[in-house]
Design a protein around this motif. Structure first.
Motif, PDB file in Angstrom:
ATOM      1  N   SER A  58     -13.076   5.890 -38.826  1.00 19.12           N
ATOM      2  CA  SER A  58     -14.327   5.154 -38.602  1.00 19.12           C
ATOM      3  C   SER A  58     -14.266   3.752 -39.203  1.00 19.12           C
ATOM      4  O   SER A  58     -14.852   2.810 -38.655  1.00 19.12           O
ATOM      5  N   LEU A  65     -12.409   1.682 -36.715  1.00 22.06           N
ATOM      6  CA  LEU A  65     -13.271   1.383 -35.565  1.00 22.06           C
ATOM      7  C   LEU A  65     -14.231   0.245 -35.884  1.00 22.06           C
ATOM      8  O   LEU A  65     -14.484  -0.620 -35.045  1.00 22.06           O
ATOM      9  N   LEU A  68     -20.243   0.321 -30.632  1.00 22.02           N
ATOM     10  CA  LEU A  68     -19.700   1.616 -31.020  1.00 22.02           C
ATOM     11  C   LEU A  68     -20.664   2.766 -30.779  1.00 22.02           C
ATOM     12  O   LEU A  68     -20.272   3.934 -30.863  1.00 22.02           O
ATOM     13  N   TRP A  87     -23.281   3.126 -32.763  1.00 22.69           N
ATOM     14  CA  TRP A  87     -23.686   3.479 -34.118  1.00 22.69           C
ATOM     15  C   TRP A  87     -25.030   2.841 -34.443  1.00 22.69           C
ATOM     16  O   TRP A  87     -25.446   1.876 -33.804  1.00 22.69           O
ATOM     17  N   LEU A 128      -9.838   2.531 -28.143  1.00 25.77           N
ATOM     18  CA  LEU A 128     -10.594   3.392 -29.060  1.00 25.77           C
ATOM     19  C   LEU A 128     -12.079   3.048 -29.060  1.00 25.77           C
ATOM     20  O   LEU A 128     -12.924   3.918 -29.306  1.00 25.77           O
ATOM     21  N   GLU A 147     -13.705   4.828 -26.139  1.00 27.47           N
ATOM     22  CA  GLU A 147     -13.702   6.266 -26.425  1.00 27.47           C
ATOM     23  C   GLU A 147     -14.813   6.628 -27.407  1.00 27.47           C
ATOM     24  O   GLU A 147     -15.520   7.621 -27.226  1.00 27.47           O
ATOM     25  N   GLU A 148     -14.989   5.807 -28.427  1.00 30.78           N
ATOM     26  CA  GLU A 148     -16.037   6.065 -29.416  1.00 30.78           C
ATOM     27  C   GLU A 148     -17.424   5.911 -28.810  1.00 30.78           C
ATOM     28  O   GLU A 148     -18.315   6.724 -29.034  1.00 30.78           O
ATOM     29  N   ARG A 149     -17.590   4.855 -28.006  1.00 37.86           N
ATOM     30  CA  ARG A 149     -18.902   4.605 -27.400  1.00 37.86           C
ATOM     31  C   ARG A 149     -19.280   5.730 -26.428  1.00 37.86           C
ATOM     32  O   ARG A 149     -20.449   6.144 -26.363  1.00 37.86           O
ATOM     33  N   ASN A 151     -19.980   9.361 -28.473  1.00 38.05           N
ATOM     34  CA  ASN A 151     -21.245   9.626 -29.168  1.00 38.05           C
ATOM     35  C   ASN A 151     -21.981   8.336 -29.453  1.00 38.05           C
ATOM     36  O   ASN A 151     -21.405   7.276 -29.592  1.00 38.05           O
TER      37      ASN A 151
END
Length: 250
Positions: free
Chosen positions: A146, A149, A179, A181, A237, A240-242, A245
């Motif tokens: 994380s 990222l 992201l 987040w 990446l 993929e992260e977005r 989740n």
């Protein structure tokens, strides 16, 4: 066989060139080459950037890079990211490598240029296998997935551009959104990474409260690019992260 003789290009041991945004600038041994808002390499009409920020000149048989600005600093590294220096205002550094990368930020904009020497003082004699027990590179620092990222989201514009040049760094809110987040989670990761790098001696990641939020982001990106903490190959990446989740986790 043709009677036309091939053209011979003169090789000069003192030849130095500066590459920026696809342009090549020759530096003569008799001149002081200036980089800034104005000068031989007029980079950008950015009021955060000094009119004259960096100079390159030949002194005593060596090419010298100097920071003639009063506020901004630059990150200087060899092409393999094995050696890294922070060039503060008033500092000077000999250019001893075949290729030297210079990264600096003015306001939210980060710039990168490369200096090429025809006859470098230092020549690499061997390559250390990454999996060997040899010396670690300066960029080797343990990061969680994380944390990587978080850095990647900030450095994305620089990694996506072709070659050297300039890029606008995202705000923390924009990077967090990229992201999926929350801003709280992003800032927590940013705090952790800045603390970790500060503890191992990376300069510029701690300071006063004035403009600190912006300064530490740009300084983090400078270091991450120079030390190859993140590379263009890591960019997938982000998607993929977005896609995976938008949830906040600890």
């Amino acid at each position: 066989m043709s009677g036309v003789e091939p053209r011979v290009v003169e090789s000069r041991p003192d030849r130095l060139t500066v590459e920026f945004a696809g342009e090549i600038f020759d530096v003569e041994p008799s001149q002081t080459f200036t980089v800034g808002r104005e000068g031989d390499l007029a980079i950008d009409d950015n009021l955060f950037l000094h009119r004259q920020f960096l100079t390159i000149e030949r002194v005593g048989g060596l090419w010298i890079l100097s920071n003639v600005g009063s506020r901004l600093s630059a990150t200087v590294t060899d092409s393999g990211s094995r050696v890294q220096a922070w060039l503060a205002p008033g500092a000077r550094l000999p250019l001893v490598f075949a290729a030297t990368t210079v990264i600096f930020s003015a306001g939210p904009t980060t710039y990168e240029l490369t200096i090429h020497a025809a006859e470098p003082t230092f020549r690499e004699t061997q390559t250390i296998d990454d999996e060997s027990d040899g010396l670690s590179t300066i960029g080797e620092v343990p990061l969680t997935a994380s944390q990587k990222l978080m850095i990647l989201a900030l450095a994305e514009p620089m990694l996506r551009r072709e070659g050297t040049g300039m890029s606008e760094l995202p705000t923390s809110a924009q990077a967090a959104q990229r992201l999926g987040w929350t801003l709280t989670r992003f800032n927590r990761k940013l705090d952790n990474v800045c603390d970790k790098l500060d503890r191992i001696g990376v300069p510029g990641l701690r300071g006063g409260v004035r403009s600190f939020a912006t300064n530490r982001r740009v300084r983090l990106v400078e270091h991450a690019i120079a030390a190859r903490l993140v590379t263009r190959e890591d960019l997938p990446l982000l998607d993929e992260e977005r896609d995976a989740n938008g949830d906040e986790d600890a």
